[in-house]
Design a protein around this motif. Structure first.
Motif, PDB file in Angstrom:
ATOM      1  N   GLY A   1       0.814  -1.214   0.000  1.00 27.22           N
ATOM      2  CA  GLY A   1       0.000   0.000   0.000  1.00 27.22           C
ATOM      3  C   GLY A   1       0.842   1.256   0.000  1.00 27.22           C
ATOM      4  O   GLY A   1       2.074   1.210  -0.090  1.00 27.22           O
ATOM      5  N   LYS A   2       0.171   2.392   0.100  1.00 26.00           N
ATOM      6  CA  LYS A   2       0.878   3.678   0.103  1.00 26.00           C
ATOM      7  C   LYS A   2       0.064   4.667   0.934  1.00 26.00           C
ATOM      8  O   LYS A   2      -1.181   4.713   0.776  1.00 26.00           O
ATOM      9  CB  LYS A   2       1.033   4.184  -1.332  1.00 26.00           C
ATOM     10  CG  LYS A   2       2.074   5.228  -1.477  1.00 26.00           C
ATOM     11  CD  LYS A   2       2.430   5.495  -2.912  1.00 26.00           C
ATOM     12  CE  LYS A   2       3.532   6.525  -2.951  1.00 26.00           C
ATOM     13  NZ  LYS A   2       3.859   6.956  -4.258  1.00 26.00           N
TER      14      LYS A   2
ATOM     15  N   VAL B   1      -3.531   4.028   2.275  1.00 31.58           N
ATOM     16  CA  VAL B   1      -4.205   2.951   1.530  1.00 31.58           C
ATOM     17  C   VAL B   1      -3.507   1.613   1.786  1.00 31.58           C
ATOM     18  O   VAL B   1      -2.355   1.433   1.399  1.00 31.58           O
ATOM     19  CB  VAL B   1      -4.188   3.247   0.000  1.00 31.58           C
ATOM     20  CG1 VAL B   1      -5.016   2.221  -0.755  1.00 31.58           C
ATOM     21  CG2 VAL B   1      -4.660   4.652  -0.279  1.00 31.58           C
ATOM     22  N   PRO B   2      -4.188   0.675   2.450  1.00 28.47           N
ATOM     23  CA  PRO B   2      -3.551  -0.623   2.711  1.00 28.47           C
ATOM     24  C   PRO B   2      -3.318  -1.426   1.431  1.00 28.47           C
ATOM     25  O   PRO B   2      -4.086  -1.309   0.474  1.00 28.47           O
ATOM     26  CB  PRO B   2      -4.566  -1.341   3.621  1.00 28.47           C
ATOM     27  CG  PRO B   2      -5.500  -0.290   4.113  1.00 28.47           C
ATOM     28  CD  PRO B   2      -5.523   0.775   3.052  1.00 28.47           C
ATOM     29  N   GLY B   3      -2.259  -2.246   1.441  1.00 23.85           N
ATOM     30  CA  GLY B   3      -1.917  -3.064   0.279  1.00 23.85           C
ATOM     31  C   GLY B   3      -2.583  -4.432   0.314  1.00 23.85           C
ATOM     32  O   GLY B   3      -3.318  -4.760   1.243  1.00 23.85           O
TER      33      GLY B   3
ATOM     34  N   ILE C   1      -5.274  -5.886   3.338  1.00 26.19           N
ATOM     35  CA  ILE C   1      -6.717  -5.630   3.207  1.00 26.19           C
ATOM     36  C   ILE C   1      -7.498  -6.726   3.944  1.00 26.19           C
ATOM     37  O   ILE C   1      -7.295  -7.914   3.682  1.00 26.19           O
ATOM     38  CB  ILE C   1      -7.133  -5.564   1.717  1.00 26.19           C
ATOM     39  CG1 ILE C   1      -6.424  -4.390   1.040  1.00 26.19           C
ATOM     40  CG2 ILE C   1      -8.648  -5.465   1.564  1.00 26.19           C
ATOM     41  CD1 ILE C   1      -6.577  -4.335  -0.464  1.00 26.19           C
TER      42      ILE C   1
ATOM     43  N   LEU D   1      -2.978   2.056  -7.164  1.00 24.13           N
ATOM     44  CA  LEU D   1      -3.706   2.575  -6.000  1.00 24.13           C
ATOM     45  C   LEU D   1      -5.220   2.501  -6.204  1.00 24.13           C
ATOM     46  O   LEU D   1      -5.960   2.236  -5.265  1.00 24.13           O
ATOM     47  CB  LEU D   1      -3.281   4.026  -5.723  1.00 24.13           C
ATOM     48  CG  LEU D   1      -1.968   4.150  -4.953  1.00 24.13           C
ATOM     49  CD1 LEU D   1      -1.491   5.591  -4.922  1.00 24.13           C
ATOM     50  CD2 LEU D   1      -2.108   3.613  -3.523  1.00 24.13           C
TER      51      LEU D   1
ATOM     52  N   LEU E   1      -6.241  -0.902  -5.216  1.00 24.85           N
ATOM     53  CA  LEU E   1      -6.224  -1.084  -3.762  1.00 24.85           C
ATOM     54  C   LEU E   1      -7.409  -0.373  -3.105  1.00 24.85           C
ATOM     55  O   LEU E   1      -8.070  -0.930  -2.234  1.00 24.85           O
ATOM     56  CB  LEU E   1      -4.903  -0.558  -3.170  1.00 24.85           C
ATOM     57  CG  LEU E   1      -3.629  -1.256  -3.640  1.00 24.85           C
ATOM     58  CD1 LEU E   1      -2.405  -0.653  -2.953  1.00 24.85           C
ATOM     59  CD2 LEU E   1      -3.675  -2.766  -3.376  1.00 24.85           C
ATOM     60  N   LYS E   2      -7.698   0.828  -3.571  1.00 23.19           N
ATOM     61  CA  LYS E   2      -8.806   1.598  -2.980  1.00 23.19           C
ATOM     62  C   LYS E   2     -10.120   0.847  -3.193  1.00 23.19           C
ATOM     63  O   LYS E   2     -10.946   0.736  -2.293  1.00 23.19           O
ATOM     64  CB  LYS E   2      -8.891   2.989  -3.598  1.00 23.19           C
ATOM     65  CG  LYS E   2      -7.846   3.930  -3.040  1.00 23.19           C
ATOM     66  CD  LYS E   2      -7.989   5.326  -3.654  1.00 23.19           C
ATOM     67  CE  LYS E   2      -6.793   6.179  -3.277  1.00 23.19           C
ATOM     68  NZ  LYS E   2      -6.550   7.271  -4.209  1.00 23.19           N
TER      69      LYS E   2
ATOM     70  N   ASN F   1     -10.236  -2.208  -0.927  1.00 17.73           N
ATOM     71  CA  ASN F   1     -10.479  -1.781   0.459  1.00 17.73           C
ATOM     72  C   ASN F   1     -11.943  -1.416   0.653  1.00 17.73           C
ATOM     73  O   ASN F   1     -12.576  -1.829   1.624  1.00 17.73           O
ATOM     74  CB  ASN F   1      -9.590  -0.581   0.807  1.00 17.73           C
ATOM     75  CG  ASN F   1      -8.202  -1.028   1.263  1.00 17.73           C
ATOM     76  OD1 ASN F   1      -8.072  -1.623   2.325  1.00 17.73           O
ATOM     77  ND2 ASN F   1      -7.193  -0.776   0.460  1.00 17.73           N
TER      78      ASN F   1
END
Ligand code: PLP
Length: 429
Positions: free
Chosen positions: A327-328, A331-333, A337, A415, A418-419, A422
């Motif tokens: 992640g960054k 935001v979890p990777g 998650i 990202l 990932l978003k 999540n």
């Protein structure tokens, strides 16, 4: 070269379909493991070859001479990409699958039915069925699978070594799992094959877009790759050591050429397929030196540019993998998650590393509907299937979701995935 925003935008301009789908909807294309987008150079070269050099080879008029030259250029481009001895070691075919079947026919003639073939547990069926067929035909006794560690998704070359005995005649492995992303230690396995005096075959279809390939350093006897996974069109190529091109006996029709790669090719060659792969290699060489005034000369100069390109690509893809896994910012990777089960290596660097290929499941969702939702709500193109691999079944799954990144994918696209995941995960908790 660095993948800063200026260079990224230049790279993305080389792929006319990178920003939006054919109906103009902006989206992130993350199904690259199933087939990448096509670079403009590849499409343009293919178009030119279709229109200008449509004739068959072997005659003195321009259309025919041009077709011949296009084919030779394509072989030479693939040879430079793989660091093969030269264009005479590159055979074309309809697909990697058809090339490996064709190879298995030729090798099968050499065997007596007592031999065995060793492969990995994470192969695509392309690199399983040809050898199973040899078993059904009585040409070999056994196909052996060296299993990978289910926890880490990695294959210890010692497991290959343990499978090998005096009857092993072929060791055939994929460069990387097309489901787990795990890279195979081709150098170590190459040594094992050499010690065993076995043919060493590499399925490079999934891995070649991610790392500079060097068939001579790896020491393989054969390697297959497919244009549609390499920014080009369908159609595939097989590297074979010169002595194998010459000495093995492939299936062929009587009037077909008796020498060179043509000896292995079934039917009339498609010059447009060669033109397309030349365009893809030209594009990769451009990545190696975007300010060069003209494409490099074939041979050493092109190889040097390709080496520079893959250095840049590898560095950038590592960054993408790091974002995807860890992640960054807030935001979890994928490793963090809630409810997300990730299959394959959870690290980027350790033990050879991995390719940017991530297969997973999300608690509370079935794969196909989730893939549809990711498309409809978030405009993310991601596949859900078994990927023609035995891997999902080894985890007792029928299917998985898979996101595969290549270097034209932006950090923002990783990202965005990932978003979305999540967001979907929170809805189920
Ligand atoms: C590792 C691997 N090998 C082989 C193939 C099949 O290649 P082709 O369609 O050219 O036969 C694929 C396609 O997904 C693949 O990922």
């Amino acid at each position: 070269m660095k993948f800063d925003s200026k260079f990224m935008s230049k790279v993305r301009k080389q792929f006319p379909a990178v920003e939006a789908d054919p109906f103009g909807r902006r989206r992130a294309f993350l199904d690259n493991g199933a087939g990448t987008l096509v670079t403009k150079r590849s499409a343009d070269k293919e178009y030119d070859a279709r229109i200008d050099w449509s004739a068959n080879v072997g005659n003195e008029f321009p259309e025919s001479l041009g077709a011949e030259e296009t084919i030779l250029e394509g072989r030479s481009a693939v040879a430079d990409l793989l660091n093969a001895e030269g264009p005479g070691t590159i055979i074309s075919g309809e697909s990697a699958t058809s090339l490996l079947f064709s190879l298995s026919y030729a090798l099968g003639r050499e065997f007596s039915g007592t031999e065995n073939v060793v492969t990995t547990g994470y192969e695509h069926y392309t690199n399983i069925n040809p050898w199973m067929e040899m078993g059904s035909n009585g040409e070999i006794k056994e196909l052996r699978f060296a299993e990978f560690d289910r926890e880490t998704g990695k294959l210890d070359p010692n497991t290959i070594q343990e499978m090998v005995d005096g009857n092993t005649r072929i060791i055939t492995v994929t460069g990387a799992s097309n489901v787990l992303g795990s890279r195979t230690d081709l150098f170590e396995i190459g040594k094992i094959a050499k010690d065993a005096d076995a043919y060493f075959i590499v399925d490079g279809v999934h891995h070649v877009p991610h790392e500079l390939t060097d068939v001579r350093r790896i020491g393989c006897d054969f390697m297959v790759l497919s244009g549609y996974k390499l920014f080009s069109r369908h159609g595939s190529f097989m590297y074979a050591k010169s002595e194998h091109i010459r000495d093995l006996t492939p299936y062929r029709v009587i009037p077909a050429p008796k020498r060179g790669p043509e000896r292995w090719e079934w039917g009339t060659r498609d010059q447009a397929m060669f033109a397309a792969i030349s365009g893809a290699v030209e594009y990769l060489a451009w990545v190696g030196n975007p300010s060069a005034k003209r494409p490099p000369k074939e041979g050493k100069q092109r190889r040097t540019r390709l080496a520079a390109a893959f250095k840049t690509i590898e560095r950038y893809e590592k960054e993408l993998m790091d974002i995807a896994l860890n992640g960054k910012g807030k935001v979890p990777g994928l490793t963090e998650i809630p409810g997300l089960q990730l299959f394959g290596p959870r690290d980027v660097d350790k033990n050879l590393g991995r390719d940017p290929t991530f297969s997973f499941k999300l608690r509370g969702y079935s794969d196909k509907p989730l893939s549809k939702r990711l498309w409809e709500k978030y405009r993310l193109a991601i596949g859900a299937e078994d990927f023609f691999s035995r891997v999902p079944a080894l985890y007792n799954k029928k299917t998985m979701l898979r996101a595969t990144f290549v270097h034209y994918n932006s950090r923002a696209e990783v990202l965005a995935l990932l978003k979305a995941l999540n967001d979907l995960s929170i809805r189920k908790t």
